[in-house]
Design a protein around this motif. Structure first.
Motif, PDB file in Angstrom:
ATOM      1  N   UNK A  62     -39.808  10.175  32.952  1.00 56.76           N
ATOM      2  CA  UNK A  62     -38.485  10.761  32.783  1.00 56.76           C
ATOM      3  C   UNK A  62     -37.450   9.691  32.415  1.00 56.76           C
ATOM      4  N   UNK A  63     -37.515   8.537  33.104  1.00 55.30           N
ATOM      5  CA  UNK A  63     -36.583   7.458  32.813  1.00 55.30           C
ATOM      6  C   UNK A  63     -36.764   6.910  31.409  1.00 55.30           C
ATOM      7  N   UNK A  64     -38.016   6.777  30.967  1.00 53.98           N
ATOM      8  CA  UNK A  64     -38.285   6.286  29.616  1.00 53.98           C
ATOM      9  C   UNK A  64     -37.741   7.252  28.570  1.00 53.98           C
ATOM     10  N   UNK A  65     -37.966   8.536  28.807  1.00 55.32           N
ATOM     11  CA  UNK A  65     -37.469   9.541  27.866  1.00 55.32           C
ATOM     12  C   UNK A  65     -35.943   9.511  27.811  1.00 55.32           C
ATOM     13  N   UNK A  66     -35.300   9.400  28.962  1.00 57.81           N
ATOM     14  CA  UNK A  66     -33.839   9.338  28.998  1.00 57.81           C
ATOM     15  C   UNK A  66     -33.319   8.156  28.195  1.00 57.81           C
ATOM     16  N   UNK A  67     -33.965   6.998  28.339  1.00 61.32           N
ATOM     17  CA  UNK A  67     -33.539   5.807  27.603  1.00 61.32           C
ATOM     18  C   UNK A  67     -33.690   6.012  26.100  1.00 61.32           C
ATOM     19  N   UNK A  68     -34.808   6.582  25.681  1.00 60.38           N
ATOM     20  CA  UNK A  68     -35.021   6.804  24.257  1.00 60.38           C
ATOM     21  C   UNK A  68     -34.003   7.783  23.686  1.00 60.38           C
ATOM     22  N   UNK A  69     -33.794   8.886  24.383  1.00 64.91           N
ATOM     23  CA  UNK A  69     -32.860   9.884  23.866  1.00 64.91           C
ATOM     24  C   UNK A  69     -31.438   9.325  23.830  1.00 64.91           C
ATOM     25  N   UNK A  70     -31.064   8.553  24.848  1.00 65.81           N
ATOM     26  CA  UNK A  70     -29.731   7.942  24.860  1.00 65.81           C
ATOM     27  C   UNK A  70     -29.541   7.053  23.647  1.00 65.81           C
ATOM     28  N   UNK A  71     -30.567   6.269  23.302  1.00 65.37           N
ATOM     29  CA  UNK A  71     -30.483   5.397  22.126  1.00 65.37           C
ATOM     30  C   UNK A  71     -30.419   6.218  20.843  1.00 65.37           C
ATOM     31  N   UNK A  72     -31.205   7.279  20.781  1.00 63.01           N
ATOM     32  CA  UNK A  72     -31.194   8.124  19.589  1.00 63.01           C
ATOM     33  C   UNK A  72     -29.829   8.781  19.395  1.00 63.01           C
ATOM     34  N   UNK A  73     -29.270   9.288  20.479  1.00 64.27           N
ATOM     35  CA  UNK A  73     -27.955   9.939  20.402  1.00 64.27           C
ATOM     36  C   UNK A  73     -26.888   8.933  19.983  1.00 64.27           C
ATOM     37  N   UNK A  74     -26.926   7.735  20.572  1.00 61.88           N
ATOM     38  CA  UNK A  74     -25.939   6.706  20.231  1.00 61.88           C
ATOM     39  C   UNK A  74     -26.067   6.307  18.760  1.00 61.88           C
ATOM     40  N   UNK A  75     -27.293   6.165  18.274  1.00 60.51           N
ATOM     41  CA  UNK A  75     -27.504   5.795  16.876  1.00 60.51           C
ATOM     42  C   UNK A  75     -26.984   6.881  15.941  1.00 60.51           C
ATOM     43  N   UNK A  76     -27.232   8.131  16.290  1.00 62.60           N
ATOM     44  CA  UNK A  76     -26.765   9.240  15.454  1.00 62.60           C
ATOM     45  C   UNK A  76     -25.241   9.302  15.431  1.00 62.60           C
ATOM     46  N   UNK A  77     -24.619   9.086  16.594  1.00 65.22           N
ATOM     47  CA  UNK A  77     -23.153   9.102  16.653  1.00 65.22           C
ATOM     48  C   UNK A  77     -22.560   7.954  15.836  1.00 65.22           C
ATOM     49  N   UNK A  78     -23.192   6.798  15.914  1.00 67.20           N
ATOM     50  CA  UNK A  78     -22.695   5.645  15.161  1.00 67.20           C
ATOM     51  C   UNK A  78     -22.851   5.884  13.660  1.00 67.20           C
ATOM     52  N   UNK A  79     -23.986   6.480  13.269  1.00 70.52           N
ATOM     53  CA  UNK A  79     -24.214   6.741  11.849  1.00 70.52           C
ATOM     54  C   UNK A  79     -23.151   7.676  11.280  1.00 70.52           C
ATOM     55  N   UNK A  80     -22.680   8.620  12.110  1.00 71.76           N
ATOM     56  CA  UNK A  80     -21.640   9.542  11.644  1.00 71.76           C
ATOM     57  C   UNK A  80     -20.266   8.885  11.596  1.00 71.76           C
ATOM     58  N   UNK A  81     -20.101   7.809  12.359  1.00 72.46           N
ATOM     59  CA  UNK A  81     -18.771   7.213  12.497  1.00 72.46           C
ATOM     60  C   UNK A  81     -18.491   6.101  11.499  1.00 72.46           C
ATOM     61  N   UNK A  82     -19.516   5.480  10.916  1.00 76.53           N
ATOM     62  CA  UNK A  82     -19.300   4.320  10.039  1.00 76.53           C
ATOM     63  C   UNK A  82     -19.472   4.716   8.574  1.00 76.53           C
ATOM     64  N   UNK A  83     -18.835   3.969   7.657  1.00 78.68           N
ATOM     65  CA  UNK A  83     -18.861   4.342   6.241  1.00 78.68           C
ATOM     66  C   UNK A  83     -20.037   3.759   5.465  1.00 78.68           C
ATOM     67  N   UNK A  84     -21.069   3.257   6.157  1.00 80.73           N
ATOM     68  CA  UNK A  84     -22.224   2.712   5.465  1.00 80.73           C
ATOM     69  C   UNK A  84     -23.498   3.379   5.982  1.00 80.73           C
ATOM     70  N   UNK A  85     -24.561   3.193   5.228  1.00 79.14           N
ATOM     71  CA  UNK A  85     -25.821   3.835   5.606  1.00 79.14           C
ATOM     72  C   UNK A  85     -26.539   2.999   6.661  1.00 79.14           C
ATOM     73  N   UNK A  86     -27.444   3.620   7.436  1.00 78.71           N
ATOM     74  CA  UNK A  86     -28.236   2.854   8.403  1.00 78.71           C
ATOM     75  C   UNK A  86     -29.019   1.728   7.742  1.00 78.71           C
ATOM     76  N   UNK A  87     -29.517   1.964   6.503  1.00 76.60           N
ATOM     77  CA  UNK A  87     -30.272   0.930   5.797  1.00 76.60           C
ATOM     78  C   UNK A  87     -29.398  -0.270   5.472  1.00 76.60           C
ATOM     79  N   UNK A  88     -28.151  -0.019   5.061  1.00 75.57           N
ATOM     80  CA  UNK A  88     -27.234  -1.120   4.754  1.00 75.57           C
ATOM     81  C   UNK A  88     -26.915  -1.932   6.000  1.00 75.57           C
ATOM     82  N   UNK A  89     -26.668  -1.248   7.110  1.00 76.72           N
ATOM     83  CA  UNK A  89     -26.370  -1.967   8.341  1.00 76.72           C
ATOM     84  C   UNK A  89     -27.591  -2.758   8.818  1.00 76.72           C
ATOM     85  N   UNK A  90     -28.770  -2.158   8.710  1.00 82.00           N
ATOM     86  CA  UNK A  90     -29.985  -2.840   9.155  1.00 82.00           C
ATOM     87  C   UNK A  90     -30.211  -4.109   8.343  1.00 82.00           C
TER      88      UNK A  90
END
Length: 235
Positions: free
Chosen positions: A150-178
């Motif tokens: 359960x803890x592992x799943x929570x950590x993964x989902x938290x990271x996924x949600x944060x990444x998705x929110x950041x992708x919506x907030x910045x003016x560049x693509x995930x590939x460019x940032x990476x």
């Protein structure tokens, strides 16, 4: 606890609302606008009653949160368990929990020991423990395994949600940032200040595209199950 109090007594008129209705309304709000948007006033408006009237059904906001967790837990789909293969079953549990938390990202904020023993979460735990019958481990170790999954799943989902929110907030693509971050990391590791880290990264080059959360998730859960499968936690 709200579960020890009857939803209604045998006297008086039938209540206009139910706990299930209230929980569903709160879940809809949290799904749409986040857990911060859930208030007694807004839930009351959602079901069409006065704020003070809502307290007759749910005395505390903590009770509302517990009802929400229970409502979400009802969505667990483990009807095929147990299959007799505890490893396969635990992978199913992990995937099911991840899907549930993706549908309701606010769950990662609420899930804790305080809200971990609602009627639906207890039913979920019972099905999981039945699926672990084939694991040679104590009951306590099995509960620890479920907690770690359960803890592992929570950590993964938290990271996924944060990444998705950041992708919506910045003016560049995930590939460019990476690409920019990989260039910075390459320069830092080439400085000689981090020899152990540089050696580890050299064996596992940084991805050039978006992070593969699916592969990372399956790998992490598999390694966790390996630890229990090898008898390391049977004491």
């Amino acid at each position: 606890m709200i579960w020890t109090r009857p939803e209604r007594t045998g006297r008086g008129p039938r209540p206009a609302h139910t706990r299930a209705e209230i929980a569903r309304a709160a879940v809809r709000i949290a799904d749409a606008d986040g857990i911060e948007a859930v208030s007694m006033r807004r839930v009351a408006a959602e079901i069409g009653c006065g704020t003070m009237s809502l307290y007759n059904y749910v005395p505390r906001k903590e009770d509302l949160y517990e009802l929400m967790v229970d409502a979400a837990a009802e969505e667990h789909d483990l009807s095929a368990l147990p299959t007799g293969d505890w490893r396969a079953d635990m992978l199913t549990v992990a995937r099911d929990t991840r899907d549930l938390m993706r549908r309701h990202p606010w769950l990662t904020r609420l899930l804790s020991a305080a809200y971990g023993f609602t009627p639906n979460t207890l039913r979920h735990l019972e099905r999981c423990m039945a699926a672990l019958e084939g694991l040679d481990a104590t009951g306590g170790a099995k509960l620890e395994l479920l907690s770690m999954i359960n803890g592992s799943v929570m950590a993964f989902v938290s990271n996924e949600v944060a990444a998705a929110e950041r992708a919506r907030a910045v003016p560049w693509t995930p590939e460019e940032e990476q690409a920019v971050r990989n260039a910075y990391l390459t320069a830092e590791l080439g400085s000689g200040r981090y020899p152990h880290l540089a050696a580890a990264v050299a064996e596992n080059p940084a991805p050039t595209g978006p992070h593969d959360y699916e592969a990372a998730f399956e790998r992490a859960v598999g390694r966790l199950l390996d630890a229990f499968d090898h008898g390391g936690s049977t004491a």
